[in-house]
Design a protein around this motif. Structure first.
Motif, PDB file in Angstrom:
ATOM      1  N   LEU A  42      29.666  -0.492  -4.841  1.00  0.00           N
ATOM      2  CA  LEU A  42      29.603  -0.210  -3.414  1.00  0.00           C
ATOM      3  C   LEU A  42      28.818  -1.262  -2.639  1.00  0.00           C
ATOM      4  O   LEU A  42      28.624  -1.125  -1.432  1.00  0.00           O
ATOM      5  N   GLN A  43      28.362  -2.307  -3.319  1.00  0.00           N
ATOM      6  CA  GLN A  43      27.752  -3.424  -2.592  1.00  0.00           C
ATOM      7  C   GLN A  43      28.742  -3.989  -1.582  1.00  0.00           C
ATOM      8  O   GLN A  43      28.351  -4.473  -0.521  1.00  0.00           O
ATOM      9  N   TRP A  44      30.036  -3.869  -1.898  1.00  0.00           N
ATOM     10  CA  TRP A  44      31.056  -4.364  -0.977  1.00  0.00           C
ATOM     11  C   TRP A  44      31.134  -3.546   0.298  1.00  0.00           C
ATOM     12  O   TRP A  44      31.624  -4.031   1.319  1.00  0.00           O
ATOM     13  N   VAL A  45      30.660  -2.276   0.257  1.00  0.00           N
ATOM     14  CA  VAL A  45      30.631  -1.480   1.486  1.00  0.00           C
ATOM     15  C   VAL A  45      29.702  -2.136   2.504  1.00  0.00           C
ATOM     16  O   VAL A  45      29.959  -2.118   3.710  1.00  0.00           O
ATOM     17  N   MET A  46      28.613  -2.723   2.032  1.00  0.00           N
ATOM     18  CA  MET A  46      27.725  -3.472   2.919  1.00  0.00           C
ATOM     19  C   MET A  46      28.298  -4.841   3.246  1.00  0.00           C
ATOM     20  O   MET A  46      28.324  -5.264   4.406  1.00  0.00           O
ATOM     21  N   ASP A  47      28.760  -5.531   2.223  1.00  0.00           N
ATOM     22  CA  ASP A  47      29.136  -6.933   2.407  1.00  0.00           C
ATOM     23  C   ASP A  47      30.412  -7.125   3.212  1.00  0.00           C
ATOM     24  O   ASP A  47      30.512  -8.062   3.991  1.00  0.00           O
ATOM     25  N   VAL A  48      31.415  -6.256   3.010  1.00  0.00           N
ATOM     26  CA  VAL A  48      32.685  -6.486   3.702  1.00  0.00           C
ATOM     27  C   VAL A  48      32.522  -6.314   5.208  1.00  0.00           C
ATOM     28  O   VAL A  48      33.173  -7.008   5.993  1.00  0.00           O
ATOM     29  N   TYR A  49      31.629  -5.436   5.617  1.00  0.00           N
ATOM     30  CA  TYR A  49      31.373  -5.252   7.055  1.00  0.00           C
ATOM     31  C   TYR A  49      30.700  -6.487   7.639  1.00  0.00           C
ATOM     32  O   TYR A  49      31.157  -7.045   8.648  1.00  0.00           O
ATOM     33  N   ALA A  50      29.624  -6.928   6.990  1.00  0.00           N
ATOM     34  CA  ALA A  50      28.925  -8.124   7.474  1.00  0.00           C
ATOM     35  C   ALA A  50      29.824  -9.349   7.400  1.00  0.00           C
ATOM     36  O   ALA A  50      29.781 -10.228   8.277  1.00  0.00           O
TER      37      ALA A  50
END
Length: 514
Positions: A42-50
């Motif tokens: 779920l690190q991508w939940v943060m990264d894809v937005y940024a």
């Protein structure tokens, strides 16, 4: 008071989109359990937005210069609201990540236009006050995200961190349409699609390689190949921009040392101030046993300090040279990270409070001037480009910072397990993966009764080591950003314009010596 209603409309959208950068931080463990996936995935939940913010801000800023800033801002609000609803209804991690990307597209349309709208609406001292308020909101929003996320997750459900955006979006749309005047669109040749595609590929490839490098191996063909593609895309972007009559980003701006310093400061501010919050939250919840609300409230000193100081800075420091405010703010951000690097195996959340407060002061001082200095460096017709450039730098710093500090944090975990876990941990790397995935409780529970206390202490040691390294790297980058700003950034007048454009231009922001 009516004259400030357009500012309220702009700040509502700004607060909402920047809160969503970090609001998921304390909700990730609950998300992982609900969606049956790992914290690391779920690190991508943060990264894809940024990443969506960073990759699209320049293109959307260019579009807004032609189509109109208010129109693009309202369209972004509408897309952001719909994507937030979809995120809240997501039933799997892949859908959530995809909808977060759409949310980022809407956020990019909002963020690329906010400072341009403020610059066109307010003039003279009012502009300084407006940018101070906007800076206060911007500085506090990212720090307030974990607090709001904790409250919503613990008392309602993690899905409400997205649902809460719906009424705010509706209010912001209504206020914008009523109180913000629409400027006539300018004719242009359209958005630089090849440049936008190349920049997106470069940013996305670099972030993906940093996140997945530890999984595939840093010297593996897959990791090196993605890094190579990212580098090739960056070269292609630079070549495209030098040949475009209306580029996505005018590279000539970087000939000015002050503009280059502003971009470097924007990147390093986000990395040093905010990118470690995900790993701090993981420690507080999975090791210290705090709930989402308590973990989120730990960030309150940063949020409160950033809001109060930014409000005062915008009002009283707008005549001070930006090299002092931005440079000094970044030095304080670095100092705050170093203060947090004192954490050890026996530390609790209180060990973070002094450093978070100092960091919040630095964010509050640096953020308002960072935006206004970038806007002052270009002519009004380039407002969207300047706004997009500085905000792209900040969001790209956040996306890359989460990935880079994730590598540092994992390396600290694995190193401590190797150094202190001889005989107790069979595979330090696999155990570090589990700890980074939020499985500290499971790691301790799986140990035999005789070793459980030893493993528990080892987990505390490993997390402390990982966090120390993360804070030290953040501190170094904050100090580096401060030194760059002090060396390069100056108050600069906007580029010369033809007389007829000068007559229509807004009065410049008051100059300062230095």
């Amino acid at each position: 008071m009516r004259k400030w209603l357009p500012l309220v409309a702009v700040c509502l959208g700004t607060f909402m989109l920047l809160v969503d950068v970090t609001i998921v931080v304390v909700a990730l463990p609950d998300m992982a359990g609900s969606l049956r996936t790992s914290f690391a995935d779920l690190q991508w939940v943060m990264d894809v937005y940024a990443l969506a913010l960073a990759a699209l801000l320049l293109g959307v800023g260019s579009l807004a210069d032609r189509a109109g800033h208010r129109q693009v801002y309202v369209a972004g609000l509408a897309l952001f609201a719909l994507a937030s609803l979809a995120c809240g209804l997501a039933t799997g991690p892949q859908a959530l990540i995809a909808f977060r990307g759409l949310q980022g597209i809407g956020g990019a349309a909002m963020l690329a236009t906010t400072t341009a709208l403020i610059s066109s609406i307010y003039h003279g001292r009012d502009r300084g006050v407006a940018f101070g308020a906007w800076g206060a909101v911007s500085g506090a929003a990212s720090a307030a995200g974990p607090v709001m996320g904790g409250l919503l997750t613990e008392h309602l459900d993690w899905r409400w961190i997205f649902f809460v955006n719906l009424p705010i979006s509706v209010l912001a749309i209504v206020m914008t349409l009523r109180f913000v005047a629409a400027a006539p669109p300018r004719r242009g040749r359209g958005v630089d699609v090849p440049g936008l595609a190349a920049f997106t590929a470069a940013a996305g490839g670099a972030t993906y390689a940093l996140i997945k490098g530890s999984d595939h191996g840093w010297t593996s063909a897959a990791t090196l190949g993605v890094f190579g593609l990212a580098a090739a895309a960056l070269v292609a972007f630079l070549l495209i921009e030098t040949r475009r009559e209306q580029p996505l980003l005018d590279l000539k701006l970087f000939r000015r040392a002050s503009f280059s310093g502003l971009m470097a400061a924007a990147v390093l501010l986000s990395v040093a101030a905010f990118s470690y919050l995900a790993y701090t939250s993981l420690w507080l919840q999975s090791v210290r046993g705090m709930g989402p609300v308590a973990a989120g409230l730990t960030c309150l000193p940063m949020s409160a300090a950033a809001f109060v100081v930014a409000s005062l800075a915008g009002r009283f420091l707008h005549d001070v040279s930006p090299r002092w405010t931005i440079g000094g703010g970044l030095l304080l951000i670095g100092a705050g990270a170093f203060l947090q690097a004192t954490v050890d195996a026996g530390s609790t959340w209180t060990a973070l409070v002094p450093g978070l407060a100092v960091t919040g002061v630095g964010v509050g001082i640096a953020t308002p001037m960072l935006a206004s200095a970038a806007m002052a460096s270009v002519a009004p017709e380039r407002a969207g480009m300047a706004s997009g450039a500085v905000n792209t730098a900040r969001q790209l710093g956040n996306a890359l910072g989460i990935a880079v500090l994730g590598v540092v944090f994992h390396a600290g975990l694995a190193g401590a397990l190797r150094d202190h876990g001889a005989g107790a941990v069979a595979d330090p790397s696999a155990t570090a993966d589990a700890l980074a995935g939020g499985q500290a409780g499971a790691v301790v529970a799986q140990a035999g009764p005789a070793q459980r206390e030893l493993i528990g202490q080892l987990v505390h040691e490993a997390f402390a080591a990982g966090l120390r390294q993360t804070f030290l790297v953040s501190g170094v980058l904050g100090v580096l950003g401060g030194l760059v700003a002090l060396a390069l950034v100056r108050r600069s007048a906007a580029p010369a314009r033809p007389p007829q454009q000068q007559a229509q231009a807004a009065p410049p922001v008051p100059a300062a010596r230095g």
